[in-house]
Design a protein around this motif. Structure first.
Motif, PDB file in Angstrom:
ATOM      1  N   ASN A 179     -11.073  20.576  17.457  1.00 19.15           N
ATOM      2  CA  ASN A 179     -10.275  20.618  18.675  1.00 19.15           C
ATOM      3  C   ASN A 179      -9.645  19.259  18.956  1.00 19.15           C
ATOM      4  N   ASP A 180      -8.330  19.271  19.270  1.00 18.42           N
ATOM      5  CA  ASP A 180      -7.584  18.050  19.573  1.00 18.42           C
ATOM      6  C   ASP A 180      -7.670  17.035  18.436  1.00 18.42           C
ATOM      7  N   ASN A 181      -7.726  17.544  17.201  1.00 16.92           N
ATOM      8  CA  ASN A 181      -7.883  16.648  16.063  1.00 16.92           C
ATOM      9  C   ASN A 181      -6.969  17.087  14.935  1.00 16.92           C
ATOM     10  N   ILE A 182      -6.686  16.175  14.014  1.00 17.80           N
ATOM     11  CA  ILE A 182      -5.881  16.465  12.838  1.00 17.80           C
ATOM     12  C   ILE A 182      -6.302  15.503  11.746  1.00 17.80           C
ATOM     13  N   SER A 183      -6.285  15.967  10.492  1.00 16.34           N
ATOM     14  CA  SER A 183      -6.659  15.080   9.390  1.00 16.34           C
ATOM     15  C   SER A 183      -6.048  15.574   8.094  1.00 16.34           C
ATOM     16  N   ALA A 184      -5.817  14.652   7.165  1.00 19.33           N
ATOM     17  CA  ALA A 184      -5.377  15.001   5.822  1.00 19.33           C
ATOM     18  C   ALA A 184      -6.610  15.264   4.955  1.00 19.33           C
ATOM     19  N   TYR A 185      -6.438  16.099   3.938  1.00 20.40           N
ATOM     20  CA  TYR A 185      -7.547  16.366   3.022  1.00 20.40           C
ATOM     21  C   TYR A 185      -6.986  16.699   1.652  1.00 20.40           C
ATOM     22  N   LYS A 186      -7.769  16.448   0.622  1.00 20.75           N
ATOM     23  CA  LYS A 186      -7.365  16.712  -0.766  1.00 20.75           C
ATOM     24  C   LYS A 186      -5.963  16.173  -1.048  1.00 20.75           C
ATOM     25  N   THR A 187      -5.695  14.963  -0.565  1.00 18.34           N
ATOM     26  CA  THR A 187      -4.383  14.344  -0.719  1.00 18.34           C
ATOM     27  C   THR A 187      -3.998  14.224  -2.193  1.00 18.34           C
ATOM     28  N   LEU A 188      -2.833  14.787  -2.545  1.00 15.64           N
ATOM     29  CA  LEU A 188      -2.285  14.747  -3.905  1.00 15.64           C
ATOM     30  C   LEU A 188      -3.189  15.420  -4.937  1.00 15.64           C
ATOM     31  N   ASN A 189      -4.190  16.171  -4.466  1.00 14.80           N
ATOM     32  CA  ASN A 189      -5.168  16.756  -5.381  1.00 14.80           C
ATOM     33  C   ASN A 189      -5.582  18.160  -4.959  1.00 14.80           C
ATOM     34  N   VAL A 200       6.710  27.616 -10.528  1.00 10.40           N
ATOM     35  CA  VAL A 200       7.988  26.924 -10.328  1.00 10.40           C
ATOM     36  C   VAL A 200       8.602  26.549 -11.667  1.00 10.40           C
ATOM     37  N   ASN A 201       7.769  26.081 -12.599  1.00  9.14           N
ATOM     38  CA  ASN A 201       8.288  25.642 -13.895  1.00  9.14           C
ATOM     39  C   ASN A 201       8.771  26.794 -14.767  1.00  9.14           C
ATOM     40  N   VAL A 202       8.388  28.032 -14.412  1.00  7.12           N
ATOM     41  CA  VAL A 202       8.937  29.190 -15.119  1.00  7.12           C
ATOM     42  C   VAL A 202      10.447  29.276 -14.891  1.00  7.12           C
ATOM     43  N   LEU A 203      10.878  28.934 -13.678  1.00 14.09           N
ATOM     44  CA  LEU A 203      12.295  29.023 -13.329  1.00 14.09           C
ATOM     45  C   LEU A 203      13.038  27.717 -13.562  1.00 14.09           C
ATOM     46  N   ASN A 204      12.392  26.594 -13.319  1.00 14.02           N
ATOM     47  CA  ASN A 204      13.030  25.281 -13.411  1.00 14.02           C
ATOM     48  C   ASN A 204      13.008  24.804 -14.869  1.00 14.02           C
ATOM     49  N   ASN A 205      14.127  24.296 -15.361  1.00 19.13           N
ATOM     50  CA  ASN A 205      14.224  23.914 -16.767  1.00 19.13           C
ATOM     51  C   ASN A 205      13.735  22.504 -17.054  1.00 19.13           C
ATOM     52  N   GLN A 206      13.253  21.820 -16.049  1.00 20.95           N
ATOM     53  CA  GLN A 206      12.652  20.506 -16.249  1.00 20.95           C
ATOM     54  C   GLN A 206      11.334  20.447 -15.493  1.00 20.95           C
ATOM     55  N   GLU A 207      10.420  19.612 -15.972  1.00 18.35           N
ATOM     56  CA  GLU A 207       9.116  19.498 -15.341  1.00 18.35           C
ATOM     57  C   GLU A 207       9.252  18.979 -13.911  1.00 18.35           C
ATOM     58  N   VAL A 208       8.548  19.612 -13.002  1.00 22.90           N
ATOM     59  CA  VAL A 208       8.582  19.226 -11.592  1.00 22.90           C
ATOM     60  C   VAL A 208       7.338  18.421 -11.260  1.00 22.90           C
ATOM     61  N   GLU A 209       7.499  17.366 -10.488  1.00 19.24           N
ATOM     62  CA  GLU A 209       6.357  16.624  -9.964  1.00 19.24           C
ATOM     63  C   GLU A 209       6.211  16.951  -8.476  1.00 19.24           C
ATOM     64  N   LEU A 210       5.072  17.527  -8.117  1.00 23.23           N
ATOM     65  CA  LEU A 210       4.823  17.911  -6.723  1.00 23.23           C
ATOM     66  C   LEU A 210       3.801  16.970  -6.114  1.00 23.23           C
ATOM     67  N   ASN A 211       4.202  16.268  -5.079  1.00 24.92           N
ATOM     68  CA  ASN A 211       3.328  15.356  -4.351  1.00 24.92           C
ATOM     69  C   ASN A 211       3.001  16.007  -3.014  1.00 24.92           C
ATOM     70  N   PHE A 212       1.800  16.555  -2.914  1.00 20.96           N
ATOM     71  CA  PHE A 212       1.443  17.408  -1.782  1.00 20.96           C
ATOM     72  C   PHE A 212       0.306  16.796  -0.966  1.00 20.96           C
ATOM     73  N   VAL A 213       0.548  16.672   0.346  1.00 25.60           N
ATOM     74  CA  VAL A 213      -0.477  16.196   1.282  1.00 25.60           C
ATOM     75  C   VAL A 213      -0.748  17.311   2.290  1.00 25.60           C
ATOM     76  N   PRO A 214      -1.906  17.995   2.177  1.00 31.11           N
ATOM     77  CA  PRO A 214      -2.270  19.034   3.146  1.00 31.11           C
ATOM     78  C   PRO A 214      -2.971  18.439   4.368  1.00 31.11           C
ATOM     79  N   TRP A 215      -2.818  19.127   5.487  1.00 27.95           N
ATOM     80  CA  TRP A 215      -3.421  18.674   6.743  1.00 27.95           C
ATOM     81  C   TRP A 215      -4.229  19.803   7.365  1.00 27.95           C
ATOM     82  N   ARG A 216      -5.297  19.439   8.057  1.00 31.03           N
ATOM     83  CA  ARG A 216      -6.063  20.375   8.877  1.00 31.03           C
ATOM     84  C   ARG A 216      -5.501  20.352  10.300  1.00 31.03           C
ATOM     85  N   GLY A 217      -5.199  21.537  10.834  1.00 30.05           N
ATOM     86  CA  GLY A 217      -4.679  21.610  12.193  1.00 30.05           C
ATOM     87  C   GLY A 217      -5.733  22.080  13.177  1.00 30.05           C
TER      88      GLY A 217
END
Length: 321
Positions: A179-189, A200-217
């Motif tokens: 409650n009333d809190n937020i945090s990042a977790y499993k950053t880039l992992n 995504v790479n099935v459709l995209n003809n070049q390798e994609v680099e995804l940099n993902f930061v998830p947050w807890r709401g």
């Protein structure tokens, strides 16, 4: 004649959501609610919101059904199927992550169940690996650009509700912490990154680099993601790409107005909006993590595999307030 349905792991969030959806589905009848830990307990005693919906008692005994949903913790579906042989004629939809990257299991080959790109394969399959919640939201935001080979470096943030962590109480799902809190977790992992890139790479003809930061709401359900990429196309062209890509997808809506999460909570919809500044675009996408991100998409896949309309049993209104 209605098809019989079983839910393995019916005592969890995704299992109970399936009960809620399937109890009103015109073409199926729930016959089996399986739980190892809660056998003998009435489902409505665990979830009072199901009191007027379902009076079945959870069991740890297996009976054959036409359609089987696996709502087990991640990495448990494969073991459960090894211990409990299921007829090859039974449609299996796995909501865990066991078969998303590697779909082979005995005589079965699990198809990745994202209807927006694998509709035809799902239609012919008896084994479906339901996508992850973040994976669904992020892929739907990126796939139209991948088709045009416009992805290379992607920077994504996403926030999810506490139900995304499952029913078992954890320090980060306790009300006093969340409650009333937020945090990042499993950053880039995060575990969904490989799943996203594989598709995504099935459709995209070049390798994609995804940099993902998830947050807890500090809310119970829903996901909102924002992905930033470099793009020189004009806004009108980008929107045309998205609307054309999703023209036959009943649960994906492309909006030119600002979007918010309440537009999708309690629905199977994904809503997408694009913003452009200079040579950068931000693609926002929002879903209900328990519906389009889990149980709702599983029902959508069930409908497709049986040749029914995709929205059967899924005509749900969002919770606006």
């Amino acid at each position: 004649m209605k098809k019989s349905v079983g839910i393995i792991g019916a005592n969890g969030y995704t299992g109970s959501e399936l009960v809620r959806l399937l109890a009103f589905h015109p073409n199926v009848e729930i016959k089996l609610l399986y739980s190892r830990s809660k056998a003998g307990v009435k489902i409505s005693d665990l979830y009072p919101d199901l009191e007027a919906v379902c009076d079945l008692v959870l069991t740890n005994e297996i009976s054959q059904v036409d359609i089987l949903f696996l709502c087990l913790p991640h990495k448990e579906s494969r073991n459960w199927l090894n211990e409990n042989p299921i007829s090859d004629e039974t449609l299996i939809i796995d909501l865990g992550n066991d078969f998303r990257l590697e779909g082979n299991f005995g005589n079965r080959n699990f198809i990745y169940g994202l209807p927006e790109i694998y509709f035809n394969e799902i239609k012919e399959s008896k084994s479906i690996a339901n996508p992850g919640c973040f994976a669904t939201a992020i892929q739907l935001a990126l796939l139209p650009l991948a088709k045009e080979n416009l992805l290379k470096d992607v920077y994504t943030t996403g926030i999810t509700g506490s139900t995304g962590a499952g029913q078992s109480l954890q320090p980060t799902t306790h009300f006093t912490w969340r409650n009333d809190n937020i945090s990042a977790y499993k950053t880039l992992n995060h575990q969904h990154v490989d799943e996203i890139l594989k598709q995504v790479n099935v459709l995209n003809n070049q390798e994609v680099e995804l940099n993902f930061v998830p947050w807890r709401g500090d809310f119970a359900r829903g996901i909102f993601t924002s992905s930033i990429i470099g793009c020189d196309l004009e806004s009108e062209t980008i929107y045309s790409l998205y609307k054309d890509f999703y023209k036959d997808s009943p649960f994906v809506k492309v909006s030119e107005k600002p979007i918010d999460m309440k537009q999708v909570v309690n629905t199977n919809f994904c809503v997408i909006q694009i913003e452009k500044q200079g040579n950068k675009i931000a693609i926002h996408s929002t879903i209900d993590n328990l519906l389009k991100g889990a149980s709702g998409q599983a029902v959508q896949n069930m409908n497709i595999a049986n040749g029914w309309e995709q929205n059967l049993g899924l005509n749900l209104k969002p919770v606006a307030f």
